[in-house]
Design a protein around this motif. Structure first.
Motif, PDB file in Angstrom:
ATOM      1  N   PRO A 260       0.833  -1.210   0.000  1.00 33.45           N
ATOM      2  CA  PRO A 260       0.000   0.000   0.000  1.00 33.45           C
ATOM      3  C   PRO A 260       0.864   1.255   0.000  1.00 33.45           C
ATOM      4  CG  PRO A 260      -0.067  -1.081   2.144  1.00 33.45           C
ATOM      5  CD  PRO A 260       0.634  -2.020   1.221  1.00 33.45           C
ATOM      6  N   PHE A 261       0.437   2.242  -0.749  1.00 32.24           N
ATOM      7  CA  PHE A 261       1.227   3.451  -0.930  1.00 32.24           C
ATOM      8  C   PHE A 261       1.507   4.165   0.382  1.00 32.24           C
ATOM      9  CE2 PHE A 261       1.831   7.933  -1.922  1.00 32.24           C
ATOM     10  CZ  PHE A 261       2.758   7.872  -2.956  1.00 32.24           C
ATOM     11  N   PHE A 262       0.563   4.081   1.334  1.00 29.69           N
ATOM     12  CA  PHE A 262       0.729   4.846   2.569  1.00 29.69           C
ATOM     13  C   PHE A 262       1.971   4.441   3.346  1.00 29.69           C
ATOM     14  CE2 PHE A 262      -2.026   1.317   4.123  1.00 29.69           C
ATOM     15  CZ  PHE A 262      -1.272   0.873   5.194  1.00 29.69           C
ATOM     16  N   LEU A 263       2.456   3.208   3.142  1.00 34.04           N
ATOM     17  CA  LEU A 263       3.651   2.768   3.859  1.00 34.04           C
ATOM     18  C   LEU A 263       4.875   3.601   3.503  1.00 34.04           C
ATOM     19  CD1 LEU A 263       3.392  -1.134   3.774  1.00 34.04           C
ATOM     20  CD2 LEU A 263       3.026   0.380   5.727  1.00 34.04           C
ATOM     21  N   PHE A 264       4.873   4.201   2.317  1.00 33.28           N
ATOM     22  CA  PHE A 264       6.042   4.934   1.850  1.00 33.28           C
ATOM     23  C   PHE A 264       6.074   6.383   2.333  1.00 33.28           C
ATOM     24  CE2 PHE A 264       5.331   1.529  -1.192  1.00 33.28           C
ATOM     25  CZ  PHE A 264       6.594   0.982  -1.317  1.00 33.28           C
ATOM     26  N   TYR A 265       4.885   6.997   2.533  1.00 34.09           N
ATOM     27  CA  TYR A 265       4.885   8.421   2.840  1.00 34.09           C
ATOM     28  C   TYR A 265       3.883   8.861   3.901  1.00 34.09           C
ATOM     29  CZ  TYR A 265       7.832   9.265  -1.255  1.00 34.09           C
ATOM     30  OH  TYR A 265       8.867   9.281  -2.151  1.00 34.09           O
TER      31      TYR A 265
END
Length: 525
Positions: A260-265
């Motif tokens: 999931p994208f949220f893990l990166f930012y």
């Protein structure tokens, strides 16, 4: 200048300009003051009603675009609802909390006058401090024109909340060399704002069988290119050409290599590696040590996008890191069929830093020409001009600094403009969340739960935030807090007297994303 001759003045404590997302959130949280909300159009919804195409969808996942006290209805919806579904949601919110009774539709604010006691010579000086903002005395007068009767009414307020946003109303039109502008083109030129006003049939007829040039490569341009391609399917169809000055990173979904994208930012841990305002020297040193990690994360996302999308095939690989687009809120979600339409030849691309018109279409700085029947300028909006058009001097000249960013303390208060707030001018992963939490903060400020710091301290805070954006990305012409949004909310919570850590345990604090539900008032302080 609007005249007050033979016109009575209506008094109320708080006036709100605009009934989009920010205006509705402000009306809900300030409802105990019985505000008056002015909406220039005939309905609520803001850009979701007046600046959307048939294909326009939400850019953030539905779970991130939700008021803290009003969930989406229990029904099957995609992660990225259509603009009509967003409008239904906003109407449900307004109806549920009884906000429509505060809204005056077809009421356009044409002028605002300051009537307070501050001496004009003191405006712009750092030593002005503000105490209680609602003193019982009006300091702003607002001229409102009714669109249906053309009548003019003046209102007096102790405090005004501006929620007209950066989009819609005033289009940004590029400058052209002499005798090379739209006036020499034999076809039709319109801005994406004009296209938004067309009904489905008129939009289809505008595009069908036409040689269409779309200038731009952000969300509105991309959506329009897909609509153009769909209208030109069949033997009589013509390809649509996108003229691109700067290529930005686009993403097909919020999954990167299955993660999931949220893990990166968007977790507290992921944002720990980025600069934030007011950090200690020790934390500054840690950020410096972790700077390679920021580059690695950006490269991981770039590698996925280069694998997933035919960016090299079409010459659409940006020359800057992905982080710069994310840190400037430039990232766009691609429609599923975008590159499919390109593969079938219905969307073409032309990169050029300079272009102008000739009578048969557009010409580029490499001396090539492109024939066109229709040119659509998806070139953005002049949001600051909207503000400057209604605010009086000397305030209108203070709206933006040299970098064109509006310096807003907590994304809401301009330190040098008294008794006025601006909601909806800070961008992050979820603009709805950004607006709602600032409306909660503003309500507590106006209700005297805390005081504003000195003007000098507020200006220092806005400067720190702006400096971080400038160091992170070359595209710093907007107030984007995406890489330190959790810290920004932390400081707002602390100022309101809330706990800044909103999760149930340390694991969730570190690894789960923050959403509006984490800032529900029922969670306590």
């Amino acid at each position: 200048m609007a005249s007050k001759k033979n016109c009575s003045v209506v008094y109320s404590r708080i006036g709100i300009v605009g009934a989009g997302i920010s205006g509705l959130a402000a009306a809900k949280h300030l409802s105990h003051h019985h505000p008056i909300v002015f909406e220039a159009s005939d309905t609520i919804g803001g850009v979701w009603k007046h600046c959307s195409y048939k294909s326009t969808r939400l850019q953030t996942p539905r779970s991130d675009f939700e008021f803290s006290d009003y969930p989406w209805p229990e029904r099957e919806l995609s992660d990225f609802p259509t603009h009509n579904e967003v409008l239904d949601y906003l109407h449900g919110y307004a109806t549920n909390f009884g906000l429509l009774k505060y809204v005056k539709l077809n009421s356009k604010v044409i002028e605002i006058r300051f009537t307070g006691e501050l001496e004009t010579g003191k405006f712009g000086q750092k030593h002005i401090d503000y105490g209680t903002l609602l003193t019982g005395e009006p300091v702003w007068e607002v001229a409102v024109k009714n669109n249906q009767s053309e009548s003019l009414q003046w209102y007096a307020f102790e405090f005004v909340v501006i929620c007209i946003g950066k989009y819609g109303d005033i289009p940004h039109i590029p400058a052209f060399p002499g005798h090379k502008g739209p006036e020499i083109f034999n076809g039709k030129v319109l801005h994406s704002l004009d296209y938004c006003k067309l009904n489905n049939e008129a939009a289809y007829q505008l595009l069908k069988g036409k040689k269409v040039v779309i200038v731009g490569y952000k969300k509105s341009a991309i959506d329009l290119a897909v609509e153009c391609a769909e209208a030109n399917k069949g033997p009589d169809g013509q390809p649509c050409t996108m003229v691109i000055r700067t290529v930005h990173w686009t993403v097909p979904s919020y999954d990167i290599w299955g993660l999931p994208f949220f893990l990166f930012y968007s977790t507290r841990l992921s944002q720990f590696i980025h600069e934030r305002p007011n950090q200690t020297l020790w934390r500054t040193f840690i950020c410096y040590l972790l700077s390679p990690l920021r580059k690695i994360i950006s490269k991981i996302i770039e590698s996925y996008l280069l694998w997933k999308l035919p960016l090299r095939k079409y010459g659409l690989v940006p020359s800057h890191p992905f982080l710069e687009d994310y840190a400037s809120c430039q990232m766009a979600i691609l429609p599923k069929t975008f590159f499919q339409e390109a593969n079938e030849g219905r969307i073409l691309f032309k990169k050029s830093s300079k272009w102008w018109f000739w009578d048969g279409g557009v010409e580029f700085d490499d001396k090539t020409k492109l024939e066109a029947d229709v040119v659509v300028l998806a070139t953005g909006f002049e949001g600051k001009k909207k503000l400057k058009s209604i605010l009086p001097e000397p305030f209108s000249s203070l709206i933006a600094d040299a970098s064109s960013i509006i310096p807003l303390y907590r994304g809401t208060i301009h330190p040098l403009i008294p008794n006025i707030a601006f909601v909806g001018y800070v961008e992050s992963v979820s603009n709805l969340h950004s607006s709602e939490i600032r409306c909660k903060w503003l309500t507590r400020l106006l209700d005297d739960h805390f005081k504003l710091p000195t003007v000098e301290k507020m200006l220092d805070q806005t400067t720190k935030e702006e400096d971080i954006v400038k160091r992170t990305t070359r595209f710093y012409k907007r107030h984007c807090i995406s890489t330190f949004s959790i810290n920004h909310s932390d400081e707002i919570c602390e100022e309101m007297g809330w706990n800044s850590w909103r999760k149930k345990n340390w694991f969730l604090e570190a690894f789960s994303p923050y959403s509006n539900h984490d800032y529900r008032e029922t969670l306590g302080k």
